[in-house]
Design an enzyme around this catalytic site. Sequence first.
Site, PDB file in Angstrom:
ATOM      1  N   LEU A  55       0.850  -1.194   0.000  1.00 26.11           N
ATOM      2  CA  LEU A  55       0.000   0.000   0.000  1.00 26.11           C
ATOM      3  C   LEU A  55       0.882   1.239   0.000  1.00 26.11           C
ATOM      4  O   LEU A  55       1.640   1.471   0.935  1.00 26.11           O
ATOM      5  CB  LEU A  55      -0.902   0.000   1.236  1.00 26.11           C
ATOM      6  CG  LEU A  55      -1.686  -1.294   1.492  1.00 26.11           C
ATOM      7  CD1 LEU A  55      -2.608  -1.127   2.688  1.00 26.11           C
ATOM      8  CD2 LEU A  55      -2.492  -1.682   0.253  1.00 26.11           C
ATOM      9  N   GLY A  90      -1.070   6.545  -0.107  1.00 23.82           N
ATOM     10  CA  GLY A  90      -1.450   7.563   0.886  1.00 23.82           C
ATOM     11  C   GLY A  90      -0.736   8.881   0.664  1.00 23.82           C
ATOM     12  O   GLY A  90       0.253   8.987  -0.069  1.00 23.82           O
ATOM     13  N   ARG A 122       2.049  14.584   6.646  1.00 20.04           N
ATOM     14  CA  ARG A 122       2.976  15.033   7.682  1.00 20.04           C
ATOM     15  C   ARG A 122       4.424  15.169   7.208  1.00 20.04           C
ATOM     16  O   ARG A 122       5.267  15.663   7.940  1.00 20.04           O
ATOM     17  CB  ARG A 122       2.889  14.083   8.889  1.00 20.04           C
ATOM     18  CG  ARG A 122       1.657  14.337   9.734  1.00 20.04           C
ATOM     19  CD  ARG A 122       1.427  13.247  10.753  1.00 20.04           C
ATOM     20  NE  ARG A 122       0.917  12.027  10.143  1.00 20.04           N
ATOM     21  CZ  ARG A 122       0.750  10.880  10.794  1.00 20.04           C
ATOM     22  NH1 ARG A 122       1.091  10.784  12.060  1.00 20.04           N
ATOM     23  NH2 ARG A 122       0.241   9.825  10.181  1.00 20.04           N
ATOM     24  N   THR A 164      -7.264   2.036   3.707  1.00 20.14           N
ATOM     25  CA  THR A 164      -6.406   0.889   3.395  1.00 20.14           C
ATOM     26  C   THR A 164      -7.200  -0.281   2.787  1.00 20.14           C
ATOM     27  O   THR A 164      -6.691  -1.003   1.922  1.00 20.14           O
ATOM     28  CB  THR A 164      -5.657   0.404   4.649  1.00 20.14           C
ATOM     29  OG1 THR A 164      -6.589   0.292   5.733  1.00 20.14           O
ATOM     30  CG2 THR A 164      -4.567   1.379   5.061  1.00 20.14           C
ATOM     31  N   GLY A 200      -3.404   1.023  15.308  1.00 21.91           N
ATOM     32  CA  GLY A 200      -4.575   0.209  15.566  1.00 21.91           C
ATOM     33  C   GLY A 200      -4.250  -0.755  16.711  1.00 21.91           C
ATOM     34  O   GLY A 200      -3.154  -1.320  16.746  1.00 21.91           O
ATOM     35  N   ASN A 236       6.040   8.575   8.984  1.00 23.22           N
ATOM     36  CA  ASN A 236       4.961   9.526   8.729  1.00 23.22           C
ATOM     37  C   ASN A 236       5.472  10.954   8.638  1.00 23.22           C
ATOM     38  O   ASN A 236       4.868  11.790   7.995  1.00 23.22           O
ATOM     39  CB  ASN A 236       3.893   9.421   9.824  1.00 23.22           C
ATOM     40  CG  ASN A 236       3.241   8.048   9.823  1.00 23.22           C
ATOM     41  OD1 ASN A 236       2.868   7.539   8.773  1.00 23.22           O
ATOM     42  ND2 ASN A 236       3.136   7.437  10.984  1.00 23.22           N
ATOM     43  N   ARG A 286      33.664  13.562 -11.523  1.00 23.36           N
ATOM     44  CA  ARG A 286      32.262  13.957 -11.674  1.00 23.36           C
ATOM     45  C   ARG A 286      31.412  13.014 -12.506  1.00 23.36           C
ATOM     46  O   ARG A 286      30.223  13.254 -12.687  1.00 23.36           O
ATOM     47  CB  ARG A 286      32.194  15.344 -12.295  1.00 23.36           C
ATOM     48  CG  ARG A 286      32.407  16.440 -11.298  1.00 23.36           C
ATOM     49  CD  ARG A 286      32.536  17.775 -12.009  1.00 23.36           C
ATOM     50  NE  ARG A 286      31.478  17.973 -12.975  1.00 23.36           N
ATOM     51  CZ  ARG A 286      31.624  18.653 -14.110  1.00 23.36           C
ATOM     52  NH1 ARG A 286      32.783  19.187 -14.412  1.00 23.36           N
ATOM     53  NH2 ARG A 286      30.621  18.791 -14.936  1.00 23.36           N
ATOM     54  N   ASN A 289      37.792  21.855 -23.015  1.00 27.05           N
ATOM     55  CA  ASN A 289      36.989  20.925 -23.834  1.00 27.05           C
ATOM     56  C   ASN A 289      35.692  21.538 -24.336  1.00 27.05           C
ATOM     57  O   ASN A 289      34.929  20.887 -25.019  1.00 27.05           O
ATOM     58  CB  ASN A 289      36.685  19.662 -23.028  1.00 27.05           C
ATOM     59  CG  ASN A 289      35.884  19.952 -21.778  1.00 27.05           C
ATOM     60  OD1 ASN A 289      36.008  21.027 -21.191  1.00 27.05           O
ATOM     61  ND2 ASN A 289      35.060  19.007 -21.370  1.00 27.05           N
ATOM     62  N   ARG A 308      54.435  29.452 -25.824  1.00 25.39           N
ATOM     63  CA  ARG A 308      54.355  30.592 -24.912  1.00 25.39           C
ATOM     64  C   ARG A 308      55.342  31.651 -25.379  1.00 25.39           C
ATOM     65  O   ARG A 308      56.259  31.358 -26.150  1.00 25.39           O
ATOM     66  CB  ARG A 308      54.671  30.160 -23.482  1.00 25.39           C
ATOM     67  CG  ARG A 308      55.984  29.409 -23.333  1.00 25.39           C
ATOM     68  CD  ARG A 308      56.371  29.267 -21.879  1.00 25.39           C
ATOM     69  NE  ARG A 308      56.823  27.953 -21.493  1.00 25.39           N
ATOM     70  CZ  ARG A 308      58.105  27.560 -21.449  1.00 25.39           C
ATOM     71  NH1 ARG A 308      59.067  28.378 -21.851  1.00 25.39           N
ATOM     72  NH2 ARG A 308      58.432  26.363 -21.040  1.00 25.39           N
TER      73      ARG A 308
HETATM   74  C1  UD1 Z   1      -2.631   1.683   9.559  1.00 23.52           C
HETATM   75  C2  UD1 Z   1      -3.585   0.684  10.212  1.00 23.52           C
HETATM   76  C3  UD1 Z   1      -3.274   0.604  11.697  1.00 23.52           C
HETATM   77  C4  UD1 Z   1      -1.828   0.192  11.894  1.00 23.52           C
HETATM   78  C5  UD1 Z   1      -0.893   1.130  11.124  1.00 23.52           C
HETATM   79  C6  UD1 Z   1       0.513   0.565  11.141  1.00 23.52           C
HETATM   80  C7  UD1 Z   1      -5.690   0.818   8.968  1.00 23.52           C
HETATM   81  C8  UD1 Z   1      -7.078   1.328   8.959  1.00 23.52           C
HETATM   82  N1  UD1 Z   1      -4.949   1.138  10.011  1.00 23.52           N
HETATM   83  O1  UD1 Z   1      -2.862   2.930  10.139  1.00 23.52           O
HETATM   84  O2  UD1 Z   1      -4.113  -0.335  12.315  1.00 23.52           O
HETATM   85  O3  UD1 Z   1      -1.496   0.193  13.257  1.00 23.52           O
HETATM   86  O4  UD1 Z   1      -1.282   1.235   9.757  1.00 23.52           O
HETATM   87  O5  UD1 Z   1       1.420   1.472  10.593  1.00 23.52           O
HETATM   88  O6  UD1 Z   1      -5.316   0.108   8.068  1.00 23.52           O
HETATM   89  N2  UD1 Z   1      -2.789   3.874   2.028  1.00 23.52           N
HETATM   90  C9  UD1 Z   1      -3.230   3.724   0.733  1.00 23.52           C
HETATM   91  N3  UD1 Z   1      -4.465   4.164   0.406  1.00 23.52           N
HETATM   92  C10 UD1 Z   1      -5.302   4.742   1.298  1.00 23.52           C
HETATM   93  C11 UD1 Z   1      -4.855   4.889   2.625  1.00 23.52           C
HETATM   94  C12 UD1 Z   1      -3.593   4.439   2.962  1.00 23.52           C
HETATM   95  O7  UD1 Z   1      -2.522   3.207  -0.116  1.00 23.52           O
HETATM   96  O8  UD1 Z   1      -6.408   5.109   0.911  1.00 23.52           O
HETATM   97  C13 UD1 Z   1      -1.459   3.381   2.378  1.00 23.52           C
HETATM   98  C14 UD1 Z   1      -0.526   4.458   2.856  1.00 23.52           C
HETATM   99  O9  UD1 Z   1       0.213   4.989   1.786  1.00 23.52           O
HETATM  100  C15 UD1 Z   1       0.359   3.733   3.842  1.00 23.52           C
HETATM  101  C16 UD1 Z   1      -0.515   2.599   4.356  1.00 23.52           C
HETATM  102  O10 UD1 Z   1      -1.588   2.476   3.443  1.00 23.52           O
HETATM  103  O11 UD1 Z   1       1.493   3.172   3.223  1.00 23.52           O
HETATM  104  C17 UD1 Z   1      -1.051   2.860   5.741  1.00 23.52           C
HETATM  105  O12 UD1 Z   1      -1.846   4.028   5.724  1.00 23.52           O
HETATM  106  P1  UD1 Z   1      -1.791   5.071   6.874  1.00 23.52           P
HETATM  107  O13 UD1 Z   1      -2.743   6.167   6.559  1.00 23.52           O
HETATM  108  O14 UD1 Z   1      -0.395   5.442   7.176  1.00 23.52           O
HETATM  109  O15 UD1 Z   1      -2.439   4.172   8.038  1.00 23.52           O
HETATM  110  P2  UD1 Z   1      -2.262   4.349   9.572  1.00 23.52           P
HETATM  111  O16 UD1 Z   1      -3.175   5.424  10.062  1.00 23.52           O
HETATM  112  O17 UD1 Z   1      -0.835   4.472   9.914  1.00 23.52           O
HETATM  113 CA    CA Z   2       1.245   4.890   8.755  1.00 20.12          CA
END
Ligand code: UD1
Ligand code: CA
Length: 462
Positions: free
Chosen positions: A8, A11, A15, A81, A142, A230, A335, A388, A442
């Site tokens: 995944l 996101g 931050r 997620t 979570g 994050n 370089r 050059n 020269r």
């Molecule tokens: C998530 C978990 C949480 C866990 C934590 C661990 C969920 C609901 N929560 O929370 O239980 O403890 O990870 O780090 O899953 N992402 C997408 N698409 C989206 C949303 C997120 O691809 O629509 C990806 C983000 O890029 C990231 C990952 O999913 O790589 C986790 O998303 P993030 O928003 O960081 O979740 P957390 O709030 O950290």
């Molecule tokens: Ca996260």
Amino acid sequence: MNIYAIILAAGKGTRMKSLDQSHSKVSHPILGMSLVQYVLRALKPIQPTETFAIVGFGGEVTTQLVQDSAKVVWQHEQKGTGHAVQQVASYLSRKEGTTIVLCGDTPLLTSQTLSSLLEEHIKNKHDLTVLTCIIDQPKGYGRIVRDKQGLVDRIVEQADATIEEQGIREVNTGVYVFNNKLLFEQLVHLSGNNKQGELYLTDVIKMFKNKGYHVGASILPDSREMLGINDRVQLSEATKIMKLRINRDLMLSGVTIEDPDNTYIGPEVTIGQDSVIRPGTRILGKTSLGKANIVGPETSIENTIIGDNNTIVKSQIVDCHIGNENQIGPFTHLRGHCEIGNKTRVGNFVEMKNGHLSDGVKSAHLTYIGDCTIGENTNIGCGTITANYDGKHKYHTEIGKNVFVGSGSTLIAPITLADNSFVAAGSTLTTDVGEDDLAIARARQENKVGYAKVLKAKINSK
Ligand code: UD1
Ligand code: CA
């Protein structure tokens, strides 16, 4: 058995406070490699049948980073997620197999952790295994809610947790192994009925429980591995951990690192035994360094292949090839696209781009070598410049074997100095020099006898 992996990485990474929208969170580098590439690397030994990377925010940049090792699937709107995993349904939903889901922002996860998680899942015949971890400050993660028998019951997100649930110290690392078919069967039932209005992948745990499927947890002993990036403070924390991990592995393999806190070596770098890395050194990218080299202090090397027994001091080197037994630096700047043979000497304030040095060449001080080939045992005097560039085009300088270029010479390219030729110091050459010839270009010196005295008297009388 087919193993699928889903990373995944769509996101927003709010931050990280990036200036432009194209800068996805998972593209931030640690020691020269992006976060998401660390995750791909950790997956590699598991040899997934197919790996999917979910991209969205800053997706073009992420695509560039992952497309060689994963199928890119777009999640155009980031609705959580669970929604992210749903994007792969058209590829996977009907397939038998085991699916590992993980996040692109956890670069410290190791292959070992992933394989033992997978092993545990298979051995215990689970339908879902979640990787958990017990930590002192669970805020933001979570929480793993267990039932009276101590079995995993569900995961509750920070935003939705009761005060009591917030006290739970066992958290979800965001890594799971699923029975693939069951995962996609349940995913369609997700609802955004929660504080964030998102489709939570974590809600699938309770759904599996309700169906009577076999759900288990595997507890990660080292909480540093689950660190999710994050913000940029966490990025620096992860960098520190990764740096020490890489340095430790190298030291145990026979490399001396004088100050591991202050040495930055990338994950893809290889270094041979008995090499010594001095403080303040950065070695990144696809660099390979052979045996018994001394590198540093304060040296920076990127994407360069280096042989054995070289000494490289306080220098900067990018995209080069270096043989054996060379002495480079201090303050040498290679370089790019330089080929250095063996037993050369390249010294202080020598800058080189697209320079090819054969064995035994010496260029010890204050020199610019650009677009130039130099034959064996040639000496390039202090202050030599290959001119050059005419402001628009670049030209080549060819220097043969055993040539002596006197100090302070300017070689205006294109130009050839044949083998065994000799250039008098202070020459500015525009014409080729033949084999065994001497070139002097020269103004001839004129000495005015006794005139220094006269001149000084004149000056002092003003
Ligand atoms: C998530 C978990 C949480 C866990 C934590 C661990 C969920 C609901 N929560 O929370 O239980 O403890 O990870 O780090 O899953 N992402 C997408 N698409 C989206 C949303 C997120 O691809 O629509 C990806 C983000 O890029 C990231 C990952 O999913 O790589 C986790 O998303 P993030 O928003 O960081 O979740 P957390 O709030 O950290
Ligand atoms: Ca996260």
